[in-house]
Design an enzyme around this catalytic site. Structure first.
Site, PDB file in Angstrom:
ATOM      1  N   GLN A 125       0.845  -1.195   0.000  1.00  0.00           N
ATOM      2  CA  GLN A 125       0.000   0.000   0.000  1.00  0.00           C
ATOM      3  C   GLN A 125       0.879   1.243   0.000  1.00  0.00           C
ATOM      4  O   GLN A 125       1.995   1.213   0.517  1.00  0.00           O
ATOM      5  CB  GLN A 125      -0.970  -0.013   1.181  1.00  0.00           C
ATOM      6  N   SER A 128       0.630   6.760   3.075  1.00  0.00           N
ATOM      7  CA  SER A 128       1.256   7.836   3.843  1.00  0.00           C
ATOM      8  C   SER A 128       2.358   8.538   3.065  1.00  0.00           C
ATOM      9  O   SER A 128       2.993   7.952   2.179  1.00  0.00           O
ATOM     10  CB  SER A 128       1.867   7.272   5.122  1.00  0.00           C
ATOM     11  N   SER A 160       3.986  -0.724   3.733  1.00  0.00           N
ATOM     12  CA  SER A 160       4.180  -2.094   4.219  1.00  0.00           C
ATOM     13  C   SER A 160       4.407  -3.049   3.050  1.00  0.00           C
ATOM     14  O   SER A 160       3.732  -2.947   2.032  1.00  0.00           O
ATOM     15  CB  SER A 160       2.956  -2.558   5.005  1.00  0.00           C
ATOM     16  N   GLU A 244     -10.771  -2.117   5.518  1.00  0.00           N
ATOM     17  CA  GLU A 244      -9.532  -2.387   6.233  1.00  0.00           C
ATOM     18  C   GLU A 244      -9.777  -2.426   7.736  1.00  0.00           C
ATOM     19  O   GLU A 244      -9.291  -3.294   8.436  1.00  0.00           O
ATOM     20  CB  GLU A 244      -8.514  -1.297   5.881  1.00  0.00           C
ATOM     21  N   GLU A 361      -5.768   6.895  17.682  1.00  0.00           N
ATOM     22  CA  GLU A 361      -6.308   8.219  18.049  1.00  0.00           C
ATOM     23  C   GLU A 361      -7.379   8.627  17.039  1.00  0.00           C
ATOM     24  O   GLU A 361      -8.444   9.128  17.416  1.00  0.00           O
ATOM     25  CB  GLU A 361      -5.192   9.275  18.074  1.00  0.00           C
TER      26      GLU A 361
END
Lengths: 379, 366
Positions: A125, A128, A160, A244, A361
């Site tokens: 993927q 980020s 990853s 996901e 978070e």
């Protein structure tokens, strides 16, 4: 209301069990996050696919068994109970494939899914960026229109599996002039070995190259590798993120098996009192996760969508996994420091759980704002 | 597999919620804590009319037959509204009476339990909940002073020291009977208490110390306690989940309207995340409870009890923290739920007893 499986489902479970008993490697494969281990896990994917066990819930046309969500849950219980290897194809299977089923073209599905199912193509993927983590919509990597496709430029990180994978999927900015950051993004697939791609592996906490930075310099992507409409990438990606975080990233079978192994370890070590409560809580947590998933799966099969509730799920399993593996390392005593045990590998893997797939978070914000209706505030 | 409530079950839950919302339970609870059971009795009778107690009574005795899933749903609602009284004990007592070899007591007592004319309590240990107002007081306790190891425990300091009174082990409303004692247990229909209630952390739970030697009409020397104790655990867990759900709802409402630094405190991440954690804990307890109601295995029921009570208690701590000082007052209604979350944690199966049950479960455990 019931928890019973049909005769067909139980027969499917029995078939899976007997296949796994005959095929699961007796010696554990080397770590998935090493070059040697990656290759061994890729070969295992091929062996699974050979007898159509790699993607049981997919349609038969793409290598599955049409076993549905219930079949997948049963297969996963058997898979993990059998101590079978980790899945190197997980990123593609649980993140990209659901997006292709919902938003891809028939041509894309026919081209992408079968090699994904067999491990011939392993996907990474690419979400980020150095300046876009939890605030993913602020991403800056861009795709410029060119003849017959797009040219990708920019930098992705924490990708990853990218150290050894073949292809990647992610979001790119195709229209920089939109009013809001999540507008003007496009969902693309690209080749990690294409000209202009530089992959720099990143060593995770234990030194293994579990992820990578990607530097992209005018990497050509043909139009056929755009998923959905250009500019609609955010909406499409969020449906992936829903998957996901939702039902299929971490199966209950995984934790039921891990909790049983922890119990065995505890007993082997003489059932020490200092970890008794934690071992009991691991057993209970696995059952809670299983029944929570069964309830969610039942709602899904009843036609409901799995929305922000998937954030409950993600926080639960990621924290559960750390608690369980920490307990195992504590039980191992001096051996708990050793880096080459299966428990150490699981522990290091578990530590990343609260960070990826949307930090915990962010998940708690989603729970608070979308499930409890609390007002938005500054993060 | 269809692990979903059906429309009838949802309608039942909704109708109980409506009934209890209209009942103004805080007033009923405060009266009950003072020993005035008028409002509580009236509510009890409406609950019986809605079929709650019939869910634990076999059909020949005017019940609906044992329905653990519906009982669980009902007890979640009872907990949400913090209904006082020996609710769990009535359900456990009904199941116990229904399971006796001699059908006499069941014939005599169960129809009135199903209809709500009678209220029952049950003790297996040191206290009987609401024994002053219960019409049927079942005592399932060892014939002789408890196990020497248990008798050696010091008496709870605040307990009145009656002549014939001795600590009788970690049972009764404090927990389920230790395993292996069933043979030594006698079941009595006990007389009304002759002592005042012992103060409880939850003032609406009126605890009456049991006497050293069981007395009253001996019903059997081998009471079939397994199912009644499982149901006591299950319904206590369901009540706890309901208590937790209300604590969360009330706190969410509070942090939306309470303003500090010019903004609702519910917009602050430190506040949001505590509530998100409470929500997660409660949502993972719910399927365990319903699963336990379906399987009724010792492991599932123990897992549900521990998880629901832990989630409710954690939510209580969060509720208290986020309400600030107003939450710490007896006058504010939140206290009615806060104190119950604490009391239910140890009732009918302590965390420790539940973990033991799970760890000693056979294979397959679930």
């Amino acid at each position: 209301m019931d928890l019973a499986f049909t005769r067909e489902e139980e027969a499917f479970r029995a078939e899976a069990r007997s296949w796994l008993r005959a095929h699961v490697p007796t010696v554990p494969l080397p770590s998935l996050e090493t070059e040697e281990g990656f290759a061994a896990h890729r070969a295992w994917e091929a062996e699974l696919a050979e007898d159509r066990w790699s993607v049981v819930n997919w349609p038969a046309a793409y290598g599955g068994r049409d076993a549905g969500l219930t079949g997948w849950l049963l297969f996963e219980e058997e898979y993990h109970a059998a101590g079978a290897p980790g899945r190197v194809g997980q990123n593609g299977i649980s993140l990209l494939a659901p997006t292709l089923f919902d938003h891809g073209t028939e041509e894309q599905r026919a081209r992408v899914l079968p090699p994904m199912a067999s491990g011939r193509t392993v996907w990474a993927q690419a979400w980020s960026e150095p300046e876009a983590g939890s605030d993913l919509a602020s991403l800056r990597s861009k795709a410029l229109r060119t003849d017959g496709g797009w040219l990708l430029s920019g930098q992705k990180t924490w990708s990853s599996r990218a150290a050894f994978a073949d292809r990647a999927f992610g979001l790119f900015r195709t229209d920089p002039d939109m009013e809001k950051p999540h507008q003007g993004l496009t969902y693309l697939m690209f080749d990690l070995r294409a000209p202009g791609v530089t992959v720099r592996p990143i060593a995770r906490l234990d030194g293994k190259p579990a992820f990578a930075e990607l530097f992209l310099d005018e990497v050509f992507v043909p139009d056929e590798d755009v998923i959905g409409e250009p500019g609609q990438g955010w909406r499409i990606a969020m449906s992936t993120a829903g998957n996901e975080r939702g039902l299929m990233l971490r199966s209950p079978g995984r934790y039921l098996a891990a909790a049983d192994r922890l119990l065995d370890l505890w007993r082997t070590q003489g059932s020490p009192a200092f970890t008794r409560d934690r071992v009991a809580d691991a057993l209970i947590g696995a059952r809670a996760y299983q029944l929570f998933t069964h309830a969610a799966a039942s709602r899904f099969l009843d036609g409901e969508t799995i929305g922000p509730e998937s954030s409950l799920n993600k926080v639960f399993w990621s924290e559960y996994d750390i608690a369980l593996t920490e307990t195992a390392l504590d039980l191992l005593g001096e051996e708990g420091e050793s880096a080459d045990t299966d428990w150490a590998e699981r522990y290091v893997f578990a530590l990343a759980g609260p960070l990826y797939a949307g930090t915990n978070e962010i998940q708690r914000d989603i729970v608070a704002e979308r499930l409890l209706g609390l007002p938005k505030g500054r993060r | 597999m269809r692990f979903l409530l059906d429309p009838e079950q949802r309608a039942f839950t909704g109708s109980l919620d409506a009934l209890l919302t209209a009942a103004d339970t805080p007033t009923v609870i405060r009266d009950w804590a003072r020993g005035d059971h008028t409002g509580g009795r009236a509510l009890w009778s409406r609950l019986a009319d809605a079929g709650v107690f019939a869910l634990a009574v076999p059909e020949p005795y005017d019940g609906l037959g044992l329905r653990p899933v519906e009982l669980t749903l009902a007890f979640i609602e009872l907990g949400r509204h913090a209904v006082p009284g020996p609710l769990v004990e009535t359900v456990a007592a009904a199941t116990l009476l229904a399971g006796l070899d001699d059908p006499g007591p069941a014939k005599r007592l169960l129809p009135a339990l199903a209809s709500g004319e009678s209220v029952a309590t049950l003790t297996t240990g040191g206290y009987a909940l609401d024994a002053d107002m219960a019409d049927i007081r079942l005592s399932a306790r060892p014939a002789l002073p408890a196990h020497p190891a248990l008798s050696a425990r010091p008496a709870l300091s605040a307990r009145p020291a009656f002549e014939d009174e001795a600590p009788s082990g970690p049972t009764g409303v404090q927990g389920a009977a230790p395993p292996g004692t069933a043979e030594a247990t006698q079941l009595h229909l006990a007389p009304p208490p002759d002592t005042p209630p012992h103060p409880s952390l939850d003032p609406a739970r009126r605890l009456f110390p049991t006497h050293h030697s069981p007395r009253g009409e001996l019903l059997t020397t081998a009471p079939p306690l397994t199912t009644p104790l499982l149901l006591a655990r299950l319904t206590t867990a369901a009540q706890a989940l309901g208590v937790g759900l209300t604590l969360l709802d009330r706190t969410v409402a509070y942090v939306k309207q309470r303003t500090q630094f010019g903004a609702p405190i519910g917009s602050f991440q430190a506040v949001k995340h505590q509530l998100a954690d409470a929500k997660i804990a409660l949502e993972f307890a719910r399927p365990l409870l319903l699963g336990a109601a379906l399987t009724l295995t010792e492991s599932d029921v123990a897992a549900a009890k521990l998880t629901a009570c832990t989630a409710a208690y954690r939510t209580a701590r969060t509720a208290l923290q986020l309400h600030g000082a107003i939450g710490y007052t007896a006058e504010y209604d939140l206290s009615l739920w806060l104190t119950k979350a604490r009391a239910l944690r140890t009732a009918w199966g302590t965390p420790d007893a539940c973990r033991s049950t799970v760890l000693s479960g056979g294979d397959p455990r679930w």
